[in-house]
Design an enzyme around this catalytic site. Structure first.
Site, PDB file in Angstrom:
ATOM      1  CG  ASP A 169       9.782  54.037  43.598  1.00 40.60           C
ATOM      2  OD1 ASP A 169       8.565  53.811  43.704  1.00 40.60           O
ATOM      3  OD2 ASP A 169      10.517  53.482  42.752  1.00 40.60           O
ATOM      4  CD  GLU A 174       6.883  51.697  46.439  1.00 40.28           C
ATOM      5  OE1 GLU A 174       5.997  50.949  45.986  1.00 40.28           O
ATOM      6  OE2 GLU A 174       8.093  51.515  46.215  1.00 40.28           O
TER       7      GLU A 174
END
Length: 655
Positions: A288, A330
């Site tokens: 992330d 991501e």
């Protein structure tokens, strides 16, 4: 090269510890680990040398970490590692279909991770072989950015279960042929994380885990070129903390402290967490906010080259300890920056294994609003090919808002302005454009840039909610077709197509999204409704007049089955976006040793026609071809007609 010679440059103390770990392993395990270290040493050392001082010392510590994780790895996961070594393309195969959800919104209320396992049959009926569970590691108390403010990487949210429950779930899903993906937030931790707590208590070792400044001099210099991610909820990028007696870097929220990746201890800490999760049976880790890791004055502190070297270093540690695990970047960044997350030049295929095709998602919605494919065709054709050992994650919607990543140069090339088209899309999907079919919500309006992102479920943005509310049968019909053509695009593009939870039954915006005080300021929760299992229970039933949910469910299952049988959609084969003779039809061509697949998608509500001559030029003979969407043979001397929002996957192979 013999392991002893490789380790000769590693500090003696570290070498002794590695030897001790090896001595405790049975002979075949020692040999396997030695072979892996020999294979991956060069990639590890090269990546570490590109970022950190004392590379031999750090590489040695990284090997020790990997060796310990390898020694602790359960036997069933060692077997998985062996199987993956024999099928390194497992995640690229056309049978891979993904599904993403929040565990608590997928399981029945109160059932947690065990409740996710209880719904395996639903996933299997949909053809899912990859399940992405949104943040479930223990976050700080609300607010916690939907779980992305992690307080403990080694604990599961108490309301969902324990790490033993997670291990049981990954085992059950793996036995059902489903790989589990988890989010690993690596740019920041919660203010309440043990590292941050120690820093706030005055521990200098942990203070160096973060970017802390005594006054505003340096933060102000950085702010001159930094964007704001959440201008409404969290303006600025630095927060004063009384306990630290300093300004700490907080890109996303004041309670999310950015990690200082210039400190090599962070590399080792995060790699150790990755191995811990891998040994619980997690097979894919979504890294992330990876674009934000490295900070460089005078830049926007995104997409810096050190990010790719750091990811390569972590990936090589994983290849040694638990090679069944792959990385998903991501990185919601511009097309010119995106491919580097899968590896360019010397790093090709050495960074992440998967990356989100954000541009494809944005242009699907752009095409549906404009009924025109020219911008999408131009922009997507310019994205470089990715390494053949990697692949895309393709998607129509995800948990996040939609930011209109339309490049100004791409827009200008087709006679548009980037600012104007981005504004049009925001107006259209918030329902403020005359003739819009959409029912979306504006998220994070920035008055200085005019940026307005959009929240909303796939069905609501496609017009299903408006059609049902107005009892307009034609509007409902067109909305269903828009949903299915959007999914036909992502399922026919290669890579791993992702279905967002609820899309399979046409879930609409959650009208109660703001009732939870923790969600009241974040309208992205409108497109994260709980799965309605009462609706799911009826979608497989025979009906004289199928409901919209039944039609969408049937359509997605049909697409999922069709793609699983098409070798053209293997992720190793590049998808080439091509201009068609009709600006209302989006074209993608896949080349394979078996032949060619031509995917055609009508993104308008009117009938369109593509000539046989054009189809033949792409490599498919129109007098003997098969449409794998309609599952029918086509023989035409003139061309093919596509009805409103119809898709065709055309090949010369029989169905």
């Amino acid at each position: 090269m013999p392991l002893a010679k490789l380790l000769s440059a590693v500090p003696q103390a570290v070498r002794i510890e590695i030897d001790a770990v090896l001595a405790e392993l049975p002979p075949h395990r020692r040999e396997q680990l030695s072979l892996r270290i020999s294979r991956w040493w060069d990639d590890l050392f090269e990546a570490i040398s590109a970022v950190y001082p004392d590379p031999y010392e750090l590489a040695g510590r990284a090997l020790l970490l990997a060796a310990r994780a390898y020694a602790e790895r359960p036997d069933d996961l060692h077997s998985l590692d062996a199987r993956r070594a024999l099928e390194p393309d497992w995640f690229q195969r056309p049978g891979m279909v993904g599904y993403a959800t929040y565990a608590e919104r997928f399981a029945e209320p109160g059932e947690g991770l065990a409740g996710v396992g209880a719904k395996v049959d639903h996933l299997q009926r949909l053809g899912v072989s990859y399940l992405h569970l949104m943040p479930l590691l223990e976050p700080r108390p609300d607010p916690n950015d939907g779980g992305y403010a992690v307080q403990d990487y080694r604990s599961v949210r108490p309301d969902l279960g324990t790490t033993d429950d997670l291990r049981a779930l990954t085992t059950r899903l793996r036995e059902a042929g489903i790989s589990v993906c988890l989010d690993l937030v690596i740019n920041h931790v919660a203010r309440e994380h043990a590292w941050a707590e120690a820093a706030r208590r005055g521990d200098e070792h942990y203070r160096k885990y973060f970017h802390v400044f005594d006054d505003r001099t340096e933060p102000d210099r950085y702010e001159a070129t930094l964007p704001e991610v959440f201008p409404d909820m969290a303006p600025g990028n630095f927060t004063w903390d009384e306990d630290l007696n300093g300004w700490v870097w907080t890109t996303f929220n004041l309670y999310q402290w950015d990690l200082n990746w210039a400190n090599p201890e962070i590399l080792l800490e995060v790699a150790d967490v990755i191995c811990f999760l891998a040994n619980l049976g997690v097979e894919v880790l979504r890294l992330d906010a990876i674009a934000f890791l490295w900070k460089r004055l005078g830049t926007n502190c995104q997409n810096q080259p050190e990010v790719h070297a750091i990811t390569q270093a972590m990936r090589t540690i994983v290849r040694i300890a638990c090679p069944a695990v792959i990385f998903k970047a991501e990185a919601i960044v511009g097309p010119s920056d995106l491919v580097a997350y899968l590896g360019l030049g010397p790093r090709a295929g050495k960074v992440s294994d998967l990356a989100y095709h954000n541009a494809l998602m944005v242009h699907i919605w752009s095409m549906l609003a404009s009924r025109d494919t020219r911008l999408a065709t131009h922009a997507l054709a310019r994205i470089p090919e990715i390494p053949s050992s990697t692949t895309w994650i393709t998607y129509v919607r995800c948990h996040d808002d939609i930011g209109w990543a339309i490049d100004d140069q791409d827009a200008a090339a087709v006679g548009l302005t980037g600012h104007g088209h981005r504004g049009f899309l925001s107006d259209f999907y918030s329902g403020d454009f005359d003739g819009s079919f959409a029912d979306g919500l504006v998220f994070q309006y920035n008055p200085f840039t005019g940026d307005r992102r959009i929240s909303g479920t796939t069905a609501s943005l496609a017009g299903l909610g408006e059609g049902l509310a107005e009892e307009d049968a034609e509007a409902v019909e067109m909305a269903i077709r828009r949903i299915l053509v959007a999914y036909a695009i992502v399922m026919g593009f290669g890579g791993i197509p992702m279905i967002w939870a609820g899309d399979e039954i046409g879930a609409l915006n959650d009208p109660d999204w703001a009732r939870d005080p923790a969600h009241a300021e974040d309208n992205r929760w409108a497109h994260r409704p709980p799965v309605d299992w009462a609706v799911v229970a009826h979608v497989d039933e025979e009906s004289a007049e199928p409901t919209p949910s039944q039609r969408i469910w049937t359509g997605l299952r049909k697409l999922s089955r069709a793609r699983s049988e098409l070798p053209f959609l293997h992720g190793a084969h590049a998808s080439r976006v091509v201009e068609t003779p009709d600006a209302g039809v989006f074209g993608v061509v896949q080349h394979n040793p078996l032949g060619v697949l031509v995917a055609l998608h009508n993104v308008t509500e009117t009938t369109r026609w593509i000539s046989s001559e054009w189809i033949r030029e792409q490599g498919v003979e129109p007098t003997a071809m098969h449409d794998h969407v309609a599952l029918g043979e086509i023989r035409t001397a003139d061309g093919v007609t596509l009805g409103p929002y119809q898709s065709m996957w055309l090949t010369g192979l029989p169905g």
